[in-house]
Scaffold this motif. Structure first.
Motif, PDB file in Angstrom:
ATOM      1  N   TRP A  33       0.846  -1.191   0.000  1.00  0.00           N
ATOM      2  CA  TRP A  33       0.000   0.000   0.000  1.00  0.00           C
ATOM      3  C   TRP A  33       0.880   1.238   0.000  1.00  0.00           C
ATOM      4  CZ3 TRP A  33      -5.093  -0.061   3.172  1.00  0.00           C
ATOM      5  CH2 TRP A  33      -5.830  -1.203   2.858  1.00  0.00           C
ATOM      6  N   ILE A  34       0.282   2.390  -0.347  1.00  0.00           N
ATOM      7  CA  ILE A  34       1.033   3.638  -0.284  1.00  0.00           C
ATOM      8  C   ILE A  34       0.493   4.495   0.854  1.00  0.00           C
ATOM      9  CG2 ILE A  34       1.606   3.618  -2.736  1.00  0.00           C
ATOM     10  CD1 ILE A  34      -0.497   5.846  -3.083  1.00  0.00           C
ATOM     11  N   CYS A  35       1.346   5.366   1.339  1.00  0.00           N
ATOM     12  CA  CYS A  35       0.973   6.297   2.397  1.00  0.00           C
ATOM     13  C   CYS A  35       1.213   7.705   1.874  1.00  0.00           C
ATOM     14  CB  CYS A  35       1.805   6.043   3.648  1.00  0.00           C
ATOM     15  SG  CYS A  35       1.467   7.210   4.976  1.00  0.00           S
ATOM     16  N   SER A  36       0.250   8.571   2.066  1.00  0.00           N
ATOM     17  CA  SER A  36       0.355   9.958   1.639  1.00  0.00           C
ATOM     18  C   SER A  36       0.086  10.848   2.844  1.00  0.00           C
ATOM     19  CB  SER A  36      -0.687  10.231   0.549  1.00  0.00           C
ATOM     20  OG  SER A  36      -0.710  11.592   0.208  1.00  0.00           O
ATOM     21  N   VAL A  37       0.896  11.889   3.006  1.00  0.00           N
ATOM     22  CA  VAL A  37       0.662  12.856   4.070  1.00  0.00           C
ATOM     23  C   VAL A  37       0.044  14.088   3.421  1.00  0.00           C
ATOM     24  CG1 VAL A  37       1.686  14.272   5.877  1.00  0.00           C
ATOM     25  CG2 VAL A  37       2.570  11.976   5.440  1.00  0.00           C
ATOM     26  N   GLU A  38      -1.206  14.367   3.775  1.00  0.00           N
ATOM     27  CA  GLU A  38      -1.950  15.493   3.226  1.00  0.00           C
ATOM     28  C   GLU A  38      -2.425  16.371   4.366  1.00  0.00           C
ATOM     29  OE1 GLU A  38      -5.065  13.843   0.804  1.00  0.00           O
ATOM     30  OE2 GLU A  38      -3.665  12.496  -0.216  1.00  0.00           O
ATOM     31  N   ASN A  39      -2.016  17.613   4.344  1.00  0.00           N
ATOM     32  CA  ASN A  39      -2.379  18.570   5.399  1.00  0.00           C
ATOM     33  C   ASN A  39      -2.018  18.049   6.778  1.00  0.00           C
ATOM     34  OD1 ASN A  39      -3.500  20.415   3.527  1.00  0.00           O
ATOM     35  ND2 ASN A  39      -5.382  19.233   3.486  1.00  0.00           N
ATOM     36  N   GLY A  40      -0.885  17.354   6.882  1.00  0.00           N
ATOM     37  CA  GLY A  40      -0.398  16.865   8.161  1.00  0.00           C
ATOM     38  C   GLY A  40      -1.011  15.558   8.631  1.00  0.00           C
ATOM     39  N   SER A  41      -1.905  14.959   7.845  1.00  0.00           N
ATOM     40  CA  SER A  41      -2.543  13.695   8.218  1.00  0.00           C
ATOM     41  C   SER A  41      -2.095  12.595   7.270  1.00  0.00           C
ATOM     42  CB  SER A  41      -4.066  13.815   8.138  1.00  0.00           C
ATOM     43  OG  SER A  41      -4.531  14.774   9.044  1.00  0.00           O
ATOM     44  N   ARG A  42      -1.899  11.393   7.809  1.00  0.00           N
ATOM     45  CA  ARG A  42      -1.526  10.246   6.994  1.00  0.00           C
ATOM     46  C   ARG A  42      -2.777   9.624   6.385  1.00  0.00           C
ATOM     47  NH1 ARG A  42       3.672   7.975   8.016  1.00  0.00           N
ATOM     48  NH2 ARG A  42       4.669   9.073   9.730  1.00  0.00           N
TER      49      ARG A  42
END
Length: 66
Positions: A33-42
């Motif tokens: 799976w991939i993990c993305s940090v958007e606006n400080g949230s994973r």
């Protein structure tokens, strides 16, 4: 789809990881799976959602744009 913020687990396998796009659940550490940090949230995304949206991911668009 509603975006869900998934907290980062304290230890691998400590809790289930949920795909922020489709709601799929990974039991144990989701190695592909991939993990993305958007606006400080994973946010975690399963293989299928990542493949379907690879161009948006590479373009660094937040998942809200998918």
């Amino acid at each position: 789809m509603d975006q869900q913020q998934t907290p980062h687990p304290a230890q691998p396998g400590a809790e289930s990881i949920v795909c922020s796009h489709c709601g799929a659940i990974a039991e144990g550490p989701p190695l592909t799976w991939i993990c993305s940090v958007e606006n400080g949230s994973r946010h975690y995304f399963c293989d299928e959602c990542a493949r379907a949206n690879i161009r948006a991911i590479e373009g660094r668009l937040d998942s809200a744009w998918w």
